[in-house]
Scaffold this motif. Sequence first.
Motif, mmCIF file in Angstrom:
data_model
loop_
_atom_site.group_PDB
_atom_site.id
_atom_site.type_symbol
_atom_site.label_atom_id
_atom_site.label_comp_id
_atom_site.label_asym_id
_atom_site.label_seq_id
_atom_site.Cartn_x
_atom_site.Cartn_y
_atom_site.Cartn_z
ATOM 1 N N GLU A 203 -28.546 11.400 -33.868
ATOM 2 C CA GLU A 203 -29.863 10.767 -33.726
ATOM 3 C C GLU A 203 -29.815 9.511 -32.854
ATOM 4 O O GLU A 203 -30.822 8.833 -32.683
ATOM 5 C CB GLU A 203 -30.424 10.418 -35.111
ATOM 6 N N PHE A 204 -28.634 9.204 -32.310
ATOM 7 C CA PHE A 204 -28.492 7.970 -31.536
ATOM 8 C C PHE A 204 -28.114 8.254 -30.090
ATOM 9 O O PHE A 204 -27.528 9.293 -29.786
ATOM 10 C CB PHE A 204 -27.399 7.094 -32.164
ATOM 11 N N SER A 205 -28.405 7.276 -29.228
ATOM 12 C CA SER A 205 -27.985 7.367 -27.823
ATOM 13 C C SER A 205 -26.488 7.049 -27.743
ATOM 14 O O SER A 205 -25.892 6.571 -28.710
ATOM 15 C CB SER A 205 -28.756 6.349 -26.992
ATOM 16 N N GLY A 206 -25.923 7.282 -26.572
ATOM 17 C CA GLY A 206 -24.480 7.038 -26.391
ATOM 18 C C GLY A 206 -24.091 5.600 -26.712
ATOM 19 O O GLY A 206 -23.084 5.353 -27.380
ATOM 20 N N GLY A 207 -24.885 4.655 -26.232
ATOM 21 C CA GLY A 207 -24.578 3.239 -26.470
ATOM 22 C C GLY A 207 -24.670 2.895 -27.941
ATOM 23 O O GLY A 207 -23.838 2.153 -28.485
ATOM 24 N N GLN A 208 -25.688 3.454 -28.599
ATOM 25 C CA GLN A 208 -25.833 3.200 -30.036
ATOM 26 C C GLN A 208 -24.679 3.807 -30.813
ATOM 27 O O GLN A 208 -24.182 3.228 -31.772
ATOM 28 C CB GLN A 208 -27.163 3.765 -30.533
ATOM 29 N N ARG A 209 -24.247 4.994 -30.373
ATOM 30 C CA ARG A 209 -23.106 5.622 -31.056
ATOM 31 C C ARG A 209 -21.848 4.773 -30.891
ATOM 32 O O ARG A 209 -21.035 4.665 -31.806
ATOM 33 C CB ARG A 209 -22.866 7.038 -30.517
ATOM 34 N N GLN A 210 -21.725 4.162 -29.711
ATOM 35 C CA GLN A 210 -20.556 3.306 -29.532
ATOM 36 C C GLN A 210 -20.651 2.087 -30.455
ATOM 37 O O GLN A 210 -19.640 1.601 -30.961
ATOM 38 C CB GLN A 210 -20.409 2.907 -28.052
ATOM 39 N N ARG A 211 -21.863 1.629 -30.722
ATOM 40 C CA ARG A 211 -22.027 0.525 -31.697
ATOM 41 C C ARG A 211 -21.596 0.992 -33.098
ATOM 42 O O ARG A 211 -21.017 0.217 -33.850
ATOM 43 C CB ARG A 211 -23.482 0.055 -31.732
ATOM 44 N N ALA A 233 -18.349 6.524 -20.672
ATOM 45 C CA ALA A 233 -19.334 7.595 -20.803
ATOM 46 C C ALA A 233 -20.769 7.053 -20.778
ATOM 47 O O ALA A 233 -21.713 7.810 -20.949
ATOM 48 C CB ALA A 233 -19.086 8.355 -22.106
ATOM 49 N N LEU A 234 -20.920 5.747 -20.560
ATOM 50 C CA LEU A 234 -22.254 5.138 -20.672
ATOM 51 C C LEU A 234 -22.778 4.727 -19.303
ATOM 52 O O LEU A 234 -22.002 4.434 -18.401
ATOM 53 C CB LEU A 234 -22.166 3.890 -21.561
ATOM 54 N N ASP A 235 -24.097 4.670 -19.174
ATOM 55 C CA ASP A 235 -24.604 4.181 -17.893
ATOM 56 C C ASP A 235 -24.452 2.659 -17.841
ATOM 57 O O ASP A 235 -24.221 2.004 -18.850
ATOM 58 C CB ASP A 235 -26.023 4.675 -17.612
ATOM 59 N N VAL A 236 -24.576 2.117 -16.622
ATOM 60 C CA VAL A 236 -24.118 0.730 -16.428
ATOM 61 C C VAL A 236 -24.850 -0.307 -17.280
ATOM 62 O O VAL A 236 -24.265 -1.285 -17.711
ATOM 63 C CB VAL A 236 -24.157 0.287 -14.945
ATOM 64 N N SER A 237 -26.144 -0.099 -17.530
ATOM 65 C CA SER A 237 -26.861 -1.128 -18.280
ATOM 66 C C SER A 237 -26.410 -1.128 -19.738
ATOM 67 O O SER A 237 -26.260 -2.182 -20.357
ATOM 68 C CB SER A 237 -28.367 -0.906 -18.193
ATOM 69 N N ILE A 238 -26.162 0.056 -20.282
ATOM 70 C CA ILE A 238 -25.680 0.141 -21.664
ATOM 71 C C ILE A 238 -24.235 -0.339 -21.716
ATOM 72 O O ILE A 238 -23.815 -1.006 -22.663
ATOM 73 C CB ILE A 238 -25.786 1.606 -22.184
ATOM 74 N N GLN A 239 -23.484 -0.021 -20.667
ATOM 75 C CA GLN A 239 -22.100 -0.509 -20.587
ATOM 76 C C GLN A 239 -22.078 -2.031 -20.721
ATOM 77 O O GLN A 239 -21.268 -2.595 -21.464
ATOM 78 C CB GLN A 239 -21.503 -0.096 -19.248
ATOM 79 N N ALA A 240 -22.993 -2.710 -20.004
ATOM 80 C CA ALA A 240 -23.025 -4.178 -20.045
ATOM 81 C C ALA A 240 -23.263 -4.675 -21.464
ATOM 82 O O ALA A 240 -22.626 -5.626 -21.919
ATOM 83 C CB ALA A 240 -24.122 -4.695 -19.109
#
Length: 323
Positions: A203-211, A233-240
């Motif tokens: 249910e989460f985006s890649g960045g949220q899953r990394q959290r 595996a994340l796009d640059v804005s989420i990477q930041a």
Amino acid sequence: MIAAVPRPDVKVHRFPQVDYIEGSAKPFKQIDIATHWLGKARDYKSVDGPLLDVKDITMKFLTKDAWISKNRQYFTALDKVSFDIHAGETFGLVGESGSGKSTMARVITGLYHPAGGTAHFAGQELTSLKDKKQVLTMRRQMQMIFQDPFSSLNSRMRVRDIVAEPIKFHKLASTNSEVNQIVDDLLEHVGLGVAAAAKFPHEFSGGQRQRISIARALATRPRFLVCDEPTSALDVSIQAQILNLLKDLQDELGLTMLFISHDLAVIRQMCNRTGVMRHGQLLEVADTEDLFDNPQHAYTKELLSLMPSMEGLSRQNLEEELA
Ligand SMILES: Nc1ncnc2c1ncn2[C@@H]1O[C@H](COP(=O)(O)OP(=O)(O)OP(=O)(O)O)[C@@H](O)[C@H]1O
Ligand SMILES: [Mg+2]
């Protein structure tokens, strides 16, 4: 969006973030580390010398099995690799695909047993821990964050159970309500909020899953984080956002990190010292700024020459992007 791309040419304290993209991500919530449960992560005894000291680690994989040992064939994934990491430092490992970076991470975290060499963590030899209690204590102190937060999280478990599992496993809380409180705190702290607890990873985006992975890693109150391509595996804005979160956590908890990436720009922003790997060998280790300004090894020079230039991005471009 361009602002979030790590700059290869200058070091910034924090990555510029584009917050609206990941809607539910809240800013890092400050906690009183002196009283908070997580603050106990800083209670570890300090060590004389490096926290991690890796010497001549060699790792071989069996590539062709045979009854007669002389007919067996091996691939040397790590060839006498030596480096050390001091408490509070972020040490980078950079190198092309297949150079042995993940293998090194797996040796340090005890997933692989090396064919030779030694690795001391807080003065204790890692490759020959025998006592079960010693192994568990070591596992608790070291946590790993992987590239793909989807496959590293159990998709059938709710986030509450995913984060609670290590707390229960290591018996770090005495009651269920204490476990739940810690999970809630951790989810708040990594910017997900407590509502995340009842959901499943998909249910989460890649960045949220990394959290979620980061919350789970913090759940054992580690002193050392091994981050293996945590944002590739994340796009640059989420990477930041994720890199800023890791930096904030490190400042707050005094974490020591091994940070693996093939992205030199990310390495420059994150790491105090960096080692360059190729074909299982560590070619060069230097302060990250020195590595960029004055690379010694021909391969490092070649890697640096392949970095994209930021020259084409004028201030106006950046402002237009952010408008
Ligand atoms: N379990 C294994 N069995 C056999 N060979 C392996 C195994 N794990 C890794 N290798 C080999 O060891 C080498 C190093 O792999 P490793 O995963 O450490 O590279 P890496 O630097 O992390 O690469 P990437 O940037 O692609 O993640 C590769 O050639 C790989 O094929
Ligand atoms: Mg790897």
